[in-house]
Write an enzyme that holds these catalytic residues in place. Sequence first.
Site, short mmCIF file in Angstrom:
data_model
loop_
_atom_site.label_atom_id
_atom_site.label_comp_id
_atom_site.label_asym_id
_atom_site.label_seq_id
_atom_site.Cartn_x
_atom_site.Cartn_y
_atom_site.Cartn_z
N SER A 127 -12.25 -11.43 19.54
CA SER A 127 -13.25 -10.55 20.15
C SER A 127 -12.60 -9.43 20.97
O SER A 127 -11.53 -9.62 21.55
CB SER A 127 -14.13 -11.39 21.07
OG SER A 127 -14.91 -10.56 21.90
N TYR A 152 -15.23 -17.00 27.93
CA TYR A 152 -15.38 -16.68 26.50
C TYR A 152 -14.13 -15.94 26.00
O TYR A 152 -13.52 -16.32 25.00
CB TYR A 152 -16.63 -15.81 26.29
CG TYR A 152 -16.72 -15.22 24.90
CD1 TYR A 152 -16.87 -16.03 23.78
CD2 TYR A 152 -16.67 -13.84 24.71
CE1 TYR A 152 -16.95 -15.48 22.50
CE2 TYR A 152 -16.74 -13.28 23.44
CZ TYR A 152 -16.88 -14.12 22.34
OH TYR A 152 -16.94 -13.58 21.08
N1 LIG Z 1 -21.54 -10.34 17.20
C1 LIG Z 1 -20.58 -9.73 17.93
O1 LIG Z 1 -20.76 -8.64 18.48
C2 LIG Z 1 -19.21 -10.38 18.07
C3 LIG Z 1 -18.22 -9.66 18.77
C4 LIG Z 1 -16.97 -10.23 18.91
C5 LIG Z 1 -16.69 -11.47 18.36
N2 LIG Z 1 -17.68 -12.16 17.70
C6 LIG Z 1 -17.34 -13.46 17.13
O2 LIG Z 1 -17.73 -13.48 15.78
C7 LIG Z 1 -18.13 -14.79 15.40
C8 LIG Z 1 -19.53 -14.76 14.81
O3 LIG Z 1 -20.42 -14.24 15.80
P1 LIG Z 1 -21.96 -14.03 15.52
O4 LIG Z 1 -22.36 -12.79 16.24
O5 LIG Z 1 -22.28 -14.18 14.08
O6 LIG Z 1 -22.56 -15.26 16.36
P2 LIG Z 1 -23.68 -16.31 15.96
O7 LIG Z 1 -23.95 -17.12 17.18
O8 LIG Z 1 -24.86 -15.62 15.34
O9 LIG Z 1 -22.98 -17.20 14.86
C9 LIG Z 1 -22.15 -18.28 15.17
C10 LIG Z 1 -22.67 -19.49 14.43
O10 LIG Z 1 -21.80 -20.58 14.72
C11 LIG Z 1 -22.58 -21.74 14.87
N3 LIG Z 1 -21.85 -22.67 15.73
C12 LIG Z 1 -21.60 -22.57 17.05
N4 LIG Z 1 -20.94 -23.65 17.50
C13 LIG Z 1 -20.76 -24.44 16.41
C14 LIG Z 1 -20.15 -25.71 16.23
N5 LIG Z 1 -19.62 -26.38 17.26
N6 LIG Z 1 -20.14 -26.24 14.99
C15 LIG Z 1 -20.68 -25.58 13.94
N7 LIG Z 1 -21.29 -24.39 14.07
C16 LIG Z 1 -21.32 -23.83 15.28
C17 LIG Z 1 -23.87 -21.28 15.51
O11 LIG Z 1 -24.94 -22.17 15.27
C18 LIG Z 1 -24.08 -19.91 14.86
O12 LIG Z 1 -24.95 -19.99 13.76
C19 LIG Z 1 -18.01 -15.64 16.66
O13 LIG Z 1 -16.76 -16.27 16.63
C20 LIG Z 1 -18.06 -14.63 17.78
O14 LIG Z 1 -17.41 -15.10 18.94
C21 LIG Z 1 -18.93 -11.63 17.54
#
Ligand SMILES: NC(=O)c1ccc[n+]([C@@H]2O[C@H](COP(=O)([O-])OP(=O)(O)OC[C@H]3O[C@@H](n4cnc5c(N)ncnc54)[C@H](O)[C@@H]3O)[C@@H](O)[C@H]2O)c1
Length: 337
Positions: A127, A152
């Site tokens: 991130s 985080y």
């Molecule tokens: N969306 C953003 O702007 C952004 C920015 C930087 C980094 N990220 C990273 O990208 C990745 C995806 O983010 P996103 O926006 O799609 O988030 P999101 O929350 O929509 O998707 C993450 C998914 O992981 C699942 N999850 C969480 N803990 C879990 C576990 N213990 N076992 C199994 N499943 C689990 C959740 O149910 C969710 O559906 C994450 O690693 C997040 O930290 C996202």
Amino acid sequence: MKLLITGMAGFIGHAVARRLSGEGHDIVGIDNLNAYYDVSLKQARLDDLAGCEDVRFVRVDLSDREAMAELFEREGFERVIHLAAQPGVRYSLENPHAYVDANLVGHMNVLEGCRHHAVEHLVYASSSSVYGANDKVPFATDDNVDHPISLYAATKKANELMSHTYSHLYDLPTTGLRFFTVYGPWGRPDMAMFKFTRSILQGQPLEVFNHGDMSRDFTYIDDIVEGIVRVLNVVPQKRGTREVTTDTRTAPYALYNIGHGSPVALMDFIRAIEKATGRRANCDFKSMQPGDVPRTWADTEALYAATGYRPSVSVEDGVARFVEWYRAYYGVHAEQL
Ligand SMILES: NC(=O)c1ccc[n+]([C@@H]2O[C@H](COP(=O)([O-])OP(=O)(O)OC[C@H]3O[C@@H](n4cnc5c(N)ncnc54)[C@H](O)[C@@H]3O)[C@@H](O)[C@H]2O)c1
């Protein structure tokens, strides 16, 4: 290719599965469907993938060591796209253990699965939060990121360190991707784009932190997905011998930013939503939140050099596409508002 996508019911995981479906892969997606935000949206994303015959969903918790070991043993994945995590900066002040379970224990279980089953390439989500309050812009992957300002961010930086160790010790090719504020259709309800649009359409005040004096390198979901798919095929190679332990370039390890590469002031972002909705925002200005950073801005040169790709969707287009999706998904039509 036999592929694992973790977090497939999530915002980015769903979009990656959609994009890769139909390309001749055998895709397994996992998720624990936790209630951090509206589970019906996660379920709807899975329903949207139901017609994809090459995509299978398995409900597994990343932090369940045995279940994860069995999954890797049974499926024999060739490549892994690891997106499941506990996201969100603000929530990490309220529920720190959720971050340790999903992001540290969960990442460990993914690394172990990859190591024991000779996975060819692990691509995982980091991130832009790792840059903390850095004031040198744009943020580049060789900048110092030793001072996270939220748990985080600390877990995401830890993921990079853990991955480097596995690349070094076990020759596991790993690529970390530092995503910058992702937005677009099927987005996350805890993020600004979603909250602002909902508040504006409902005529409610929207909370604007640091009195609006913030900027973000907003990156459209399709740009993130394109970056992930391209990087999946750029497998980092081992260079030199393992004995050269101080040279980080010897392990088959890579790290890229994926961001639009142009920061947008928060108030301009709100104006784009006003334009797309045809409504005025009622801003409730607040002070800065602990753990939040004032600005983000991605240096995307390394991504471009490796993949020939640079994110390109403008905020105006991306916001308009999100609002269109939001209206359709929630059955809210302009004339009824
Ligand atoms: N969306 C953003 O702007 C952004 C920015 C930087 C980094 N990220 C990273 O990208 C990745 C995806 O983010 P996103 O926006 O799609 O988030 P999101 O929350 O929509 O998707 C993450 C998914 O992981 C699942 N999850 C969480 N803990 C879990 C576990 N213990 N076992 C199994 N499943 C689990 C959740 O149910 C969710 O559906 C994450 O690693 C997040 O930290 C996202």
